[in-house]
Scaffold this motif. Structure first.
Motif, PDB file in Angstrom:
ATOM      1  N   VAL A  19       0.851  -1.191   0.000  1.00 44.17           N
ATOM      2  CA  VAL A  19       0.000   0.000   0.000  1.00 44.17           C
ATOM      3  C   VAL A  19       0.883   1.236   0.000  1.00 44.17           C
ATOM      4  N   SER A  20       0.603   2.201  -0.874  1.00 43.44           N
ATOM      5  CA  SER A  20       1.458   3.381  -1.005  1.00 43.44           C
ATOM      6  C   SER A  20       1.329   4.285   0.216  1.00 43.44           C
ATOM      7  N   GLU A  21       2.357   5.136   0.397  1.00 44.78           N
ATOM      8  CA  GLU A  21       2.361   6.053   1.531  1.00 44.78           C
ATOM      9  C   GLU A  21       1.218   7.057   1.432  1.00 44.78           C
ATOM     10  N   GLU A  22       0.878   7.505   0.213  1.00 48.87           N
ATOM     11  CA  GLU A  22      -0.221   8.450   0.051  1.00 48.87           C
ATOM     12  C   GLU A  22      -1.539   7.835   0.513  1.00 48.87           C
ATOM     13  N   PRO A  58      -6.813  -0.445  -2.510  1.00 48.55           N
ATOM     14  CA  PRO A  58      -7.212   0.943  -2.276  1.00 48.55           C
ATOM     15  C   PRO A  58      -6.347   1.942  -3.048  1.00 48.55           C
ATOM     16  N   THR A  59      -7.001   3.007  -3.533  1.00 49.56           N
ATOM     17  CA  THR A  59      -6.331   4.158  -4.129  1.00 49.56           C
ATOM     18  C   THR A  59      -6.926   5.417  -3.507  1.00 49.56           C
ATOM     19  N   LEU A  60      -6.341   6.582  -3.804  1.00 48.39           N
ATOM     20  CA  LEU A  60      -6.857   7.834  -3.240  1.00 48.39           C
ATOM     21  C   LEU A  60      -8.292   8.078  -3.687  1.00 48.39           C
ATOM     22  N   ASP A  61      -8.583   7.825  -4.959  1.00 46.36           N
ATOM     23  CA  ASP A  61      -9.931   8.069  -5.473  1.00 46.36           C
ATOM     24  C   ASP A  61     -10.948   7.126  -4.843  1.00 46.36           C
TER      25      ASP A  61
END
Length: 584
Positions: A19-22, A58-61
């Motif tokens: 999972v990315s830091e953002e 999961p993504t930001l959007d």
């Protein structure tokens, strides 16, 4: 305070890695703004992802979509409930349910996709995928159809090895002249009359109430009956006492036994007469033989001292004639299409029953006249069953399995014959096995005992769920000069001894009721088709007019197994069988 490491750990527990830091920063922001902890956020995300994004990461959007849909709705409809402590949640008992992956209505609470005490959790974190090649419009998750309620998410986790298979539909064994069969019935509207033998075992039959004298009488009567048929078939002289001195060659009849608790060998052979007298038997002078414990034989030999029978010739065959010619006419209704599958129906690492779901889809596509399903359906030796992780009764789970089989077939003319197994966890662990009893009735479902014989307009089919081929193979000793292969020789013992289970004593794991065995596990005729599922290599063989089929298992360990499909045609009373054993 929200910890980034805790968020990563919760995602990792549910199978979401890298999972990315953002994304972690956005998750922490959602936790703070909505007053929830890391565990609850990840649970809500997984529920949202499985129901709306087919398990995407999961993504930001997508996190923004989830926050707008889930948390804004909660704030509008109800006040924020007092949060339960993490320690209390860890000590709660969680029940995992397999649910359909259908899109919920906008008004549905996404957490209704789970059931728990006090709150549902989903720990598998896997994408809610369908089995490969699932047809459009019928793509229900295997977990939604057959998976039980359980205390562990592993029971509802689909097998990755099964999904990755590349041999689906391959024919591993072919029998018959017409190999180009398309395996679709010529007359799908024809519904043959499938009848159980008039003397079949009923569901209310009493069992395991055997007294020692009754058991001894059953064995003695079996030796006398089968022995007399051997004498008549080979025109042998009247038998004499096997343990008495005889100066000349004589004929003796008895049951093969072992002089110890170990495996039978040529040095431990004992022959027991119908009167219970025993004598050691020497077979060193016999050119060809195949023997196993419990086999009834006639022996020509010598016993000058009365202490050892020296066999010269051994007779074992009492095969019965085939039934009368069937009244079924393929010229009027076309050949009969039959599908045969034997359990286990799910892999050893999951209870999703993916092979069984694929078999149901095959039946929907091909519409055979008859489907024969042979247990075990809930295998008592399955690791998850042994561990006790099911959160419902075995009987309730089994009834859901039956419903998952029968409901998709309601619009077809296909009839289903269901045969139990002594390995079924929800049923009686005794052989012969009583037929299943269901609270719900199905018009096209026939519940048969094990073993069973069915009659289809004179076409006789015999079947048993017990792996008699494997059991005989472990106990048999032989010296054979004929060209008959081992599997064919072992299968021939069932016909020659007129019994679905001629081995005695039985395998250690089996509970054999001798009185029921004598009444319901015998062959009254040689069937046209004999189905003997086994862990041994699959085969289809013709032995003296009887087509013997071993389809193996629908699931084998961590991977898929095989099922058999048969096309039976009857022209002028002659039965012709084309068969294939196919990878699921």
């Amino acid at each position: 305070m929200v910890r980034r490491e805790a968020l990563k750990e919760q995602f990792s527990l549910l199978g979401v890695n890298n999972v990315s830091e953002e994304v972690i920063d956005k998750c922490a922001e959602i936790c703070i703004s909505n007053g929830i902890d890391e565990e609850e956020l990840v649970e809500v995300w997984m529920a949202f992802s499985v129901s709306h994004l087919r398990g995407a990461d999961p993504t930001l959007d997508t996190l923004v979509q989830m926050e707008r849909r889930e948390f804004s709705k909660k704030q509008e409809l109800q006040p924020q409930p007092q949060k339960q402590s993490t320690r209390s949640q860890e000590n709660s008992l969680v029940i995992y349910l397999g649910k359909e992956s259908t899109e919920p209505d906008d008004g549905d609470d996404i957490l209704d996709a789970y059931s728990s005490t006090p709150k549902a959790k989903n720990r598998d974190g896997k994408k809610d995928e369908h089995t490969p090649d699932a047809g459009p419009g019928r793509g229900r998750s295997p977990r939604a159809i057959f998976s039980p309620a359980s205390f562990s998410p592993t029971a509802a986790t689909p097998s990755s090895k099964y999904r990755a298979r590349t041999n689906k539909g391959d024919a591993v064994c072919v029998y018959g002249e017409k190999c180009e069969t398309d395996w679709h019935p010529q007359n799908s509207h024809f519904q043959p009359l499938v009848q159980l033998a008039s003397s079949h075992m009923q569901a209310n039959t009493c069992f395991m109430f055997n007294q020692m004298r009754d058991m001894a009488q059953v064995l003695n009567e079996t030796v006398h009956h089968v022995g007399q048929m051997i004498l008549k078939k080979f025109a042998l002289q009247e038998p004499q006492a096997i343990n008495q001195p005889h100066q000349n060659q004589f004929v003796g009849v008895g049951r093969v036994c072992c002089d110890s608790n170990g495996r039978l060998n040529a040095k431990s052979l004992i022959l027991e007469s119908f009167s219970g007298k025993t004598v050691p038997m020497d077979v060193s002078q016999v050119e060809s033989f195949s023997l196993f414990p419990g086999q009834v034989i006639a022996v020509e030999g010598e016993n000058p001292l009365g202490s050892k029978l020296s066999a010269k010739q051994i007779y074992t065959d009492t095969s019965l004639p085939l039934p009368q010619r069937p009244s079924l006419s393929s010229e009027e209704n076309g050949p009969i299409q039959i599908v045969v599958a034997a359990g286990p129906f799910t892999q050893s690492d999951t209870l999703t029953y993916q092979p069984l779901e694929d078999l149901v889809e095959y039946i929907q596509e091909h519409s055979p006249h008859l489907v024969i399903l042979i247990g075990p359906f809930i295998d008592a030796t399955h690791p998850h069953v042994i561990e006790g992780i099911l959160a419902e009764t075995f009987q309730a789970f089994f009834e859901r399995i039956v419903d998952g089989i029968m409901q998709p077939l309601e619009t077809l003319n296909t009839q289903v014959l269901m045969i139990p197994s002594w390995r079924d966890a929800h049923h009686h662990a005794v052989y012969p096995v009583l037929p299943f009893v269901l609270r719900k009735q199905y018009a096209k479902l026939i519940l048969a005992p094990d073993p069973c014989v069915v009659d289809i307009h004179g076409l006789v089919i015999g079947a048993t769920s017990t792996d008699i081929l494997l059991h005989l193979g472990k106990e048999e000793i032989f010296q054979v000069q004929l060209s008959l292969d081992r599997l064919g020789r072992i299968a021939g013992h069932i016909l020659s001894q007129q019994s679905f289970y001629p081995l005695y004593p039985p395998a250690e794991e089996m509970n054999l009721d001798l009185e029921l065995w004598a009444n319901y596990a015998v062959l009254e005729v040689t069937p046209h088709i004999l189905i003997l599922p086994s862990d041994l290599r699959c085969f289809v063989k013709n032995l003296n007019g009887c087509v013997i089929v071993n389809p193996e298992r629908l699931a084998k360990g961590l991977v898929g197994g095989n099922f058999a499909r048969l096309e039976v045609s009857c022209a002028k009373g002659d039965v012709n069988v084309n068969a294939q054993i196919v990878k699921i």
